[in-house]
Design a protein around this motif. Structure first.
Motif, short mmCIF file in Angstrom:
data_model
loop_
_atom_site.label_atom_id
_atom_site.label_comp_id
_atom_site.label_asym_id
_atom_site.label_seq_id
_atom_site.Cartn_x
_atom_site.Cartn_y
_atom_site.Cartn_z
N THR A 148 0.82 -1.23 0.00
CA THR A 148 0.00 0.00 0.00
C THR A 148 0.84 1.26 0.00
O THR A 148 0.30 2.36 -0.13
N ASP A 170 -9.26 1.22 3.17
CA ASP A 170 -7.84 1.09 3.51
C ASP A 170 -7.74 0.61 4.96
O ASP A 170 -8.15 1.33 5.88
N SER A 177 0.76 4.48 4.11
CA SER A 177 -0.13 3.99 3.05
C SER A 177 -0.67 5.14 2.21
O SER A 177 -1.07 6.18 2.74
N TYR A 180 -5.78 4.93 0.43
CA TYR A 180 -7.02 5.71 0.52
C TYR A 180 -6.95 6.93 -0.40
O TYR A 180 -7.88 7.20 -1.17
#
Length: 259
Positions: A148, A170, A177, A180
């Motif tokens: 991610t 997410d 990450s 999203y």
């Protein structure tokens, strides 16, 4: 590796990746809330890692409250449980395995996506995974702390998810990450996890996490909690449901709080 050991190792990996996440989580919550508001606070509970045990899944189904079940692909009971859970009126997501850091120690399981996978392979894997998780209307990541964070691969994956008309959650297994944000940029209905419920496998501790989730919902209008198929988690949610009766906070499927 048995089912409980698999989940324990997954949770241990999450703990290692989430140190220092509190500030990020608050900033993330403000970003999501800016996109949509609700008249009453809403909480969505996602139960991850479904597919190993029918009896444990039944404990959550029997709670008779809106829950979203994230089903792992190519596990013994994946398809059977998808049918049973769907028939009981609950929401289903594909719990898409993605490469974590330390993948040698933490195997994401069958149907996983890895950094370096080609676009065609990503599409093929997601297609195959969806074929064994009927009724999935969304996707969230299983593990994926490394994947991610990888712009090319997560963009390719989300593109495939969008082509199927699915939403994305997410799980935020890494504070770096970009899943999203990428989903939002692609126009995919999406949200992210605010609280992990059961990193500590104790009913009282899980209930405390649920109350933190409630506080988050009261502050920001919505909250997403992720738990796992432990008897302690089911018991704590049962107690939490009783606490919510007569309050202004509603339990909803995760699709009801997407932005």
């Amino acid at each position: 590796m048995n089912r409980r050991s698999f989940i324990f190792k997954s949770a241990g990996l999450l703990m290692g990746n989430l140190l220092g996440l509190n500030a990020f989580s608050k900033a993330f919550a403000r970003t999501i809330v800016a996109g949509k508001s609700f008249s009453q606070p809403r909480i969505a509970l996602i139960i991850d890692d479904i597919g190993h045990s029918r009896s444990i899944a039944a404990k959550f189904v029997e709670l008779k409250t809106p829950l979203t079940f994230a089903i792992l692909p190519h596990i013994r009971h994946s398809s059977t449980l998808a049918f049973k859970i769907h028939n009981r009126g609950h929401e289903i997501m594909l719990h898409q395995p993605m490469e974590p850091y330390n993948a040698d120690s933490f195997d994401p399981g069958p149907g996983a996506l890895y950094v370096g996978d080609s676009s065609e392979n990503i599409k093929r894997v997601i297609e195959a995974n969806l074929s064994v998780v009927p009724f999935a209307i969304g996707v969230n990541n299983h593990m994926g702390s490394k994947f991610t964070e990888s712009r090319q691969e997560i963009t390719e994956s989300l593109g495939a998810i969008k082509r199927h008309g699915l939403f994305f959650v997410d799980s935020i297994t890494s504070h770096r990450s970009i899943a999203y944000k990428t989903a939002r940029n692609l126009g995919i209905p999406s949200t992210g996890r605010n609280v992990f419920l059961d990193n500590i496998h104790d009913e009282a501790a899980i209930l405390d996490q649920l109350f933190k989730l409630k506080h988050h919902a009261l502050q920001y209008g919505r909250a997403v909690g992720i738990g796992h198929p432990f008897p302690e988690t089911a018991a704590a949610i049962g107690r939490f449901i009783k606490d919510l009766k007569g309050s202004d906070v509603n339990l909803v499927h995760v699709s009801a709080i997407l932005s």
